[in-house]
Design a protein around this motif. Sequence first.
Motif, PDB file in Angstrom:
ATOM      1  N   GLU A  30     -30.020  -9.092 -33.101  1.00 25.41           N
ATOM      2  CA  GLU A  30     -28.797  -9.020 -32.951  1.00 25.41           C
ATOM      3  C   GLU A  30     -28.131  -7.428 -32.855  1.00 25.41           C
ATOM      4  O   GLU A  30     -27.546  -6.959 -31.896  1.00 25.41           O
ATOM      5  N   ILE A  31     -28.735  -6.713 -33.595  1.00 24.18           N
ATOM      6  CA  ILE A  31     -28.806  -5.036 -33.502  1.00 24.18           C
ATOM      7  C   ILE A  31     -29.311  -4.862 -32.068  1.00 24.18           C
ATOM      8  O   ILE A  31     -28.463  -3.960 -31.345  1.00 24.18           O
ATOM      9  N   ARG A  32     -30.360  -5.116 -31.366  1.00 25.48           N
ATOM     10  CA  ARG A  32     -30.667  -4.932 -30.028  1.00 25.48           C
ATOM     11  C   ARG A  32     -29.683  -5.359 -28.952  1.00 25.48           C
ATOM     12  O   ARG A  32     -29.604  -4.611 -28.134  1.00 25.48           O
ATOM     13  N   GLN A  33     -29.070  -6.563 -29.172  1.00 23.93           N
ATOM     14  CA  GLN A  33     -27.886  -6.761 -28.444  1.00 23.93           C
ATOM     15  C   GLN A  33     -26.791  -6.049 -28.379  1.00 23.93           C
ATOM     16  O   GLN A  33     -26.295  -5.598 -27.239  1.00 23.93           O
ATOM     17  N   ARG A  34     -26.331  -5.675 -29.715  1.00 30.51           N
ATOM     18  CA  ARG A  34     -25.361  -4.671 -29.714  1.00 30.51           C
ATOM     19  C   ARG A  34     -25.789  -3.377 -29.202  1.00 30.51           C
ATOM     20  O   ARG A  34     -24.661  -2.709 -28.503  1.00 30.51           O
ATOM     21  N   GLU A  35     -26.855  -2.767 -29.352  1.00 27.51           N
ATOM     22  CA  GLU A  35     -27.401  -1.564 -28.668  1.00 27.51           C
ATOM     23  C   GLU A  35     -27.222  -1.717 -27.194  1.00 27.51           C
ATOM     24  O   GLU A  35     -26.789  -0.829 -26.600  1.00 27.51           O
ATOM     25  N   ILE A  77     -23.923  -0.616 -35.678  1.00 29.43           N
ATOM     26  CA  ILE A  77     -25.423  -0.299 -35.371  1.00 29.43           C
ATOM     27  C   ILE A  77     -25.926   1.004 -36.371  1.00 29.43           C
ATOM     28  O   ILE A  77     -25.549   1.732 -36.323  1.00 29.43           O
ATOM     29  N   PRO A  78     -27.026   0.460 -36.966  1.00 35.02           N
ATOM     30  CA  PRO A  78     -27.605   1.454 -37.964  1.00 35.02           C
ATOM     31  C   PRO A  78     -28.094   2.595 -37.301  1.00 35.02           C
ATOM     32  O   PRO A  78     -28.656   2.682 -36.193  1.00 35.02           O
TER      33      PRO A  78
END
Length: 84
Positions: A30-35, A77-78
Amino acid sequence: MATAPVRVASKGVDLATTSQSEADQKRGREIRQREARLAKLQRQYEKQLDECQEGNRRACDNAVTTYAEIQQILPTIPVEPVER
């Protein structure tokens, strides 16, 4: 054979729950998709700004909308720690 129902129930719980590694994988995906979405929006925003500076009013309006979406995604995003 009282252990058989316990084994069956235990196996059902294992199948119904998500392991920590599966949860971590899902979160990472999910984080990679947001990035990826953020990177696309930033490219789009830069292009819209260029067109806006050339006098395209619609590009200016679109840039405002794109910027707002970027601002919504950024907090999700962290941040990577800075190594010193």
